[in-house]
Design an enzyme around this catalytic site. Structure first.
Site, PDB file in Angstrom:
ATOM      1  N   GLY A 116     -69.410   2.358  -7.925  1.00 44.51           N
ATOM      2  CA  GLY A 116     -69.283   1.650  -9.194  1.00 44.51           C
ATOM      3  C   GLY A 116     -68.031   0.819  -9.383  1.00 44.51           C
ATOM      4  O   GLY A 116     -68.045  -0.170 -10.100  1.00 44.51           O
ATOM      5  N   ASP A 147     -64.876   3.204 -12.537  1.00 45.76           N
ATOM      6  CA  ASP A 147     -65.584   2.204 -13.341  1.00 45.76           C
ATOM      7  C   ASP A 147     -65.768   2.710 -14.774  1.00 45.76           C
ATOM      8  O   ASP A 147     -65.564   1.987 -15.737  1.00 45.76           O
ATOM      9  CB  ASP A 147     -66.940   1.859 -12.710  1.00 45.76           C
ATOM     10  CG  ASP A 147     -67.768   3.096 -12.360  1.00 45.76           C
ATOM     11  OD1 ASP A 147     -67.232   4.226 -12.377  1.00 45.76           O
ATOM     12  OD2 ASP A 147     -68.963   2.938 -12.066  1.00 45.76           O
ATOM     13  N   ASP A 173     -67.322   9.196 -18.420  1.00 45.54           N
ATOM     14  CA  ASP A 173     -68.308   9.579 -19.421  1.00 45.54           C
ATOM     15  C   ASP A 173     -67.984  11.025 -19.841  1.00 45.54           C
ATOM     16  O   ASP A 173     -67.083  11.251 -20.646  1.00 45.54           O
ATOM     17  CB  ASP A 173     -69.687   9.411 -18.755  1.00 45.54           C
ATOM     18  CG  ASP A 173     -70.864   9.575 -19.692  1.00 45.54           C
ATOM     19  OD1 ASP A 173     -70.687  10.108 -20.789  1.00 45.54           O
ATOM     20  OD2 ASP A 173     -71.987   9.182 -19.317  1.00 45.54           O
ATOM     21  N   GLY A 204     -66.563  13.239 -17.955  1.00 47.34           N
ATOM     22  CA  GLY A 204     -65.343  13.662 -17.287  1.00 47.34           C
ATOM     23  C   GLY A 204     -65.608  14.616 -16.130  1.00 47.34           C
ATOM     24  O   GLY A 204     -64.679  15.016 -15.426  1.00 47.34           O
ATOM     25  N   ASN A 205     -66.876  14.961 -15.902  1.00 42.91           N
ATOM     26  CA  ASN A 205     -67.201  15.887 -14.795  1.00 42.91           C
ATOM     27  C   ASN A 205     -66.748  15.335 -13.443  1.00 42.91           C
ATOM     28  O   ASN A 205     -66.187  16.064 -12.631  1.00 42.91           O
ATOM     29  CB  ASN A 205     -68.713  16.150 -14.735  1.00 42.91           C
ATOM     30  CG  ASN A 205     -69.177  17.013 -15.893  1.00 42.91           C
ATOM     31  OD1 ASN A 205     -68.395  17.778 -16.462  1.00 42.91           O
ATOM     32  ND2 ASN A 205     -70.439  16.889 -16.260  1.00 42.91           N
ATOM     33  N   LEU A 247     -64.414  13.088 -12.817  1.00 45.44           N
ATOM     34  CA  LEU A 247     -62.952  13.077 -12.745  1.00 45.44           C
ATOM     35  C   LEU A 247     -62.416  14.473 -12.435  1.00 45.44           C
ATOM     36  O   LEU A 247     -61.525  14.642 -11.595  1.00 45.44           O
ATOM     37  CB  LEU A 247     -62.374  12.560 -14.067  1.00 45.44           C
ATOM     38  CG  LEU A 247     -60.853  12.518 -14.149  1.00 45.44           C
ATOM     39  CD1 LEU A 247     -60.275  11.564 -13.104  1.00 45.44           C
ATOM     40  CD2 LEU A 247     -60.399  12.113 -15.544  1.00 45.44           C
ATOM     41  N   LYS A 258     -65.934   6.590 -22.478  1.00 44.57           N
ATOM     42  CA  LYS A 258     -66.792   6.964 -23.609  1.00 44.57           C
ATOM     43  C   LYS A 258     -66.194   8.181 -24.308  1.00 44.57           C
ATOM     44  O   LYS A 258     -66.497   9.323 -23.951  1.00 44.57           O
ATOM     45  CB  LYS A 258     -68.200   7.311 -23.105  1.00 44.57           C
ATOM     46  CG  LYS A 258     -68.977   6.135 -22.518  1.00 44.57           C
ATOM     47  CD  LYS A 258     -70.390   6.577 -22.146  1.00 44.57           C
ATOM     48  CE  LYS A 258     -71.186   5.479 -21.499  1.00 44.57           C
ATOM     49  NZ  LYS A 258     -72.480   5.943 -20.969  1.00 44.57           N
ATOM     50  N   ASP A 292     -74.518   0.656 -12.329  1.00 45.63           N
ATOM     51  CA  ASP A 292     -75.943   0.521 -12.003  1.00 45.63           C
ATOM     52  C   ASP A 292     -76.842   1.277 -12.961  1.00 45.63           C
ATOM     53  O   ASP A 292     -76.424   2.236 -13.612  1.00 45.63           O
ATOM     54  CB  ASP A 292     -76.197   1.084 -10.596  1.00 45.63           C
ATOM     55  CG  ASP A 292     -76.079   2.610 -10.565  1.00 45.63           C
ATOM     56  OD1 ASP A 292     -74.997   3.133 -10.897  1.00 45.63           O
ATOM     57  OD2 ASP A 292     -77.070   3.292 -10.235  1.00 45.63           O
ATOM     58  N   ARG A 306     -75.744  -3.862 -10.363  1.00 49.82           N
ATOM     59  CA  ARG A 306     -74.306  -3.863 -10.041  1.00 49.82           C
ATOM     60  C   ARG A 306     -73.738  -5.271  -9.899  1.00 49.82           C
ATOM     61  O   ARG A 306     -72.549  -5.503 -10.075  1.00 49.82           O
ATOM     62  CB  ARG A 306     -74.044  -3.116  -8.726  1.00 49.82           C
ATOM     63  CG  ARG A 306     -74.374  -1.617  -8.776  1.00 49.82           C
ATOM     64  CD  ARG A 306     -73.829  -0.936  -7.516  1.00 49.82           C
ATOM     65  NE  ARG A 306     -74.407   0.376  -7.285  1.00 49.82           N
ATOM     66  CZ  ARG A 306     -73.973   1.510  -7.838  1.00 49.82           C
ATOM     67  NH1 ARG A 306     -72.957   1.494  -8.672  1.00 49.82           N
ATOM     68  NH2 ARG A 306     -74.559   2.655  -7.558  1.00 49.82           N
TER      69      ARG A 306
HETATM   70  P1  IMP Z   1     -69.079  11.549 -15.770  1.00 54.20           P
HETATM   71  O1  IMP Z   1     -68.968  12.470 -14.599  1.00 54.20           O
HETATM   72  O2  IMP Z   1     -70.044  12.072 -16.800  1.00 54.20           O
HETATM   73  O3  IMP Z   1     -67.752  11.177 -16.377  1.00 54.20           O
HETATM   74  O4  IMP Z   1     -69.792  10.216 -15.320  1.00 54.20           O
HETATM   75  C1  IMP Z   1     -69.365   9.595 -14.215  1.00 54.20           C
HETATM   76  C2  IMP Z   1     -70.388   8.749 -13.505  1.00 54.20           C
HETATM   77  O5  IMP Z   1     -71.650   8.617 -14.166  1.00 54.20           O
HETATM   78  C3  IMP Z   1     -69.818   7.357 -13.433  1.00 54.20           C
HETATM   79  O6  IMP Z   1     -68.940   7.218 -12.341  1.00 54.20           O
HETATM   80  C4  IMP Z   1     -71.059   6.519 -13.334  1.00 54.20           C
HETATM   81  O7  IMP Z   1     -71.484   6.445 -11.987  1.00 54.20           O
HETATM   82  C5  IMP Z   1     -72.095   7.274 -14.128  1.00 54.20           C
HETATM   83  N1  IMP Z   1     -72.205   6.747 -15.489  1.00 54.20           N
HETATM   84  C6  IMP Z   1     -71.780   7.311 -16.639  1.00 54.20           C
HETATM   85  N2  IMP Z   1     -72.071   6.561 -17.695  1.00 54.20           N
HETATM   86  C7  IMP Z   1     -72.714   5.469 -17.215  1.00 54.20           C
HETATM   87  C8  IMP Z   1     -73.283   4.301 -17.830  1.00 54.20           C
HETATM   88  O8  IMP Z   1     -73.269   4.085 -19.056  1.00 54.20           O
HETATM   89  N3  IMP Z   1     -73.863   3.411 -16.982  1.00 54.20           N
HETATM   90  C9  IMP Z   1     -73.916   3.580 -15.633  1.00 54.20           C
HETATM   91  N4  IMP Z   1     -73.389   4.646 -15.012  1.00 54.20           N
HETATM   92  C10 IMP Z   1     -72.795   5.589 -15.799  1.00 54.20           C
HETATM   93 MG    MG Z   2     -74.191   5.525 -10.920  1.00 60.79          MG
END
Ligand code: IMP
Ligand code: MG
Length: 178
Positions: A47, A103, A106, A108-109, A111, A134, A162, A168
């Site tokens: 991403g 990129d 969301d 944070g999992n 990270l 977010k 994506d 992308r």
């Molecule tokens: P997290 O682990 O929930 O913070 O989300 C991380 C990953 O989910 C990001 O690196 C993205 O690949 C994907 N992601 C989260 N939100 C979106 C979105 O709104 N559009 C596209 N990909 C997302």
């Molecule tokens: Mg993705």
């Protein structure tokens, strides 16, 4: 600007490319002025490939380096559950000032997993920069050092992000149209 269709869904422009470029300019200025020396940027693929490319062109810190990783998750044995692995990290990270480039953050999992995998590598400092964040979805206490733009909980695509692997290449960031 026109709506677009990806797979079964319709998206509308949310952050046009002119705004993306202003966001990146301001992020780069914050990083350049942060006092971090000899940084090793680590971009999380797929991403962040466009974000990393555009941000790096605006970084003026001497001796800045960049490398790329991918986070792979696979099912381990029943007792271990999901196993996470970093692919592509070849450098010695000892005493390095790391800046992760994401990129979007969301829940944070992702990270949190990245941080776990960077532990015990003898880093000097560890910072995180993300283009999009977010806040309403974020569930962790981990501070995020550099945030491009905080957005609503909508699903977004484009500029590296994506929807089931497509979108992308879009120059603008779009959000799901309700
Ligand atoms: P997290 O682990 O929930 O913070 O989300 C991380 C990953 O989910 C990001 O690196 C993205 O690949 C994907 N992601 C989260 N939100 C979106 C979105 O709104 N559009 C596209 N990909 C997302
Ligand atoms: Mg993705």
């Amino acid at each position: 600007m026109k709506d677009i269709k990806l797979h079964d869904k319709t998206f509308e422009v949310y952050i046009p490319e002119t705004e993306i470029s202003a966001i990146i300019h301001s992020l780069a200025t914050s990083i350049n002025n942060s006092g971090i020396q000899n940084p090793l940027f680590i971009a999380v693929l797929n991403g962040s490939f466009l974000f990393a490319a555009d941000l790096m062109r605006k970084i003026t810190i001497p001796n800045a380096e960049i490398s790329f990783i991918k986070l792979a998750s696979y099912q381990g044995t029943e007792s271990t559950g999901t196993v996470n692995e970093l692919i592509g990290l070849n450098q010695d990270l000892k005493n390095r000032n790391i800046i992760i480039l994401e990129d979007i953050i969301d829940t944070g999992n992702t990270l949190e997993k990245i941080i776990e995998l960077f532990q015990n590598k003898g880093l000097a400092t560890f910072k995180t920069a993300t283009l999009l964040y977010k806040p309403k979805a974020y569930k962790k206490d981990i501070p995020i050092d550099f945030i491009g733009k905080s957005i609503s909980n909508d699903f977004v695509v484009g500029y590296g992000l994506d929807y089931e692997e497509i979108g992308r290449n879009l120059p603008h960031i779009y959000k799901l149209k309700n």
